[in-house]
Design an enzyme around this catalytic site. Structure first.
Site, PDB file in Angstrom:
ATOM      1  N   CYS A   1     -41.334 -21.746  19.383  1.00 58.19           N
ATOM      2  CA  CYS A   1     -42.556 -22.535  19.586  1.00 58.19           C
ATOM      3  C   CYS A   1     -43.780 -21.630  19.464  1.00 58.19           C
ATOM      4  CB  CYS A   1     -42.582 -23.166  20.989  1.00 58.19           C
ATOM      5  SG  CYS A   1     -41.285 -24.367  21.322  1.00 58.19           S
ATOM      6  N   ASP A   2     -44.893 -22.246  19.091  1.00 56.47           N
ATOM      7  CA  ASP A   2     -46.164 -21.530  19.106  1.00 56.47           C
ATOM      8  C   ASP A   2     -47.295 -22.531  19.276  1.00 56.47           C
ATOM      9  OD1 ASP A   2     -47.195 -18.573  18.413  1.00 56.47           O
ATOM     10  OD2 ASP A   2     -48.675 -20.064  17.797  1.00 56.47           O
ATOM     11  N   SER A   3     -48.224 -22.208  20.167  1.00 57.85           N
ATOM     12  CA  SER A   3     -49.333 -23.123  20.468  1.00 57.85           C
ATOM     13  C   SER A   3     -50.670 -22.504  20.085  1.00 57.85           C
ATOM     14  CB  SER A   3     -49.359 -23.458  21.967  1.00 57.85           C
ATOM     15  OG  SER A   3     -48.180 -24.108  22.372  1.00 57.85           O
TER      16      SER A   3
END
Length: 218
Positions: A73-75
């Site tokens: 994941c990456d935000s």
């Protein structure tokens, strides 16, 4: 089946644990700035966060024997037409909050789920969780205290929902877990694309056990 979280984020780990999954944590060695630079300046915001999530998952998958599910994941925050990540310094975080205060922003969380067997990726699914937030306008004293805490320096968009930053988030339109770092609804949908039932990954007692201890508000 083993679940591997390709992230050092304690918030993502806490979300998965609270939702019944006990993952193995394996932190990727991906250079996020290099990934974004390779994509070029005209890349779409959703494409950028998915590319980062995929890079992290694929990096970790090479060391996973399997059978396993690897989740990356990456935000990043999309606000005023700009995509921003972790501020790293107090000065940058202060400027971010001056731009964010009283405004709406979209937190984009890229997700990539890989199915791994014998250290080989046999299937993948990816997508973006998008959540719109309304930021409050903290007073100067509140903002300086928040910056001094150090919390906003190493989180996407210079805020958290599940920490001190929660005092300054007035509205959330979308999956709250996505704001914390991993969208449970999207992750479930991606797992289903790979033929994996989320219930099969839950740790602890299954249905049919004598008793489960639930919070008192259940």
């Amino acid at each position: 089946m083993e679940v591997v979280l390709a992230s050092a984020s304690p918030a993502r780990l806490a979300v998965l644990r609270a939702a019944g999954v006990e993952p193995t944590v394996s932190v990727s060695r991906v250079d996020e700035d290099a990934v974004l630079a390779a994509l070029g300046p005209r890349v779409g915001h959703e494409e950028a966060v998915v590319a980062l999530a995929r890079a992290k998952a694929e990096d970790v998958a090479t060391s996973v024997p399997g059978p396993a599910v690897v989740i990356g994941c990456d935000s990043m925050l999309s606000i005023g037409g700009e995509l921003v990540g972790k501020p790293h310094t107090v000065d940058v975080a202060r400027e971010r909050w001056r731009a964010m205060a009283g405004c709406d922003g979209r937190l984009l969380t890229g997700h990539c789920v890989l199915l791994v067997e014998d250290r080989a990726v046999i299937a993948s699914a990816a997508g973006t969780g998008t959540t719109t937030l309304r930021f409050a306008s903290p007073s100067t004293a509140e903002l300086e205290a928040y910056l001094a805490s150090g919390e906003p320096l190493e989180v996407a968009g210079a805020f958290t929902l599940d920490g001190l930053g929660g005092w300054f988030i007035e509205n959330v339109d979308g999956a709250p877990s996505s704001v914390i770092g991993i969208s449970l609804p999207l992750t479930r949908a991606l797992l289903r694309e790979l033929g994996v039932d989320i219930a099969a990954l839950w740790a602890g007692p299954r249905s049919g056990s004598a008793r489960a201890d639930y919070p008192s508000n259940y």
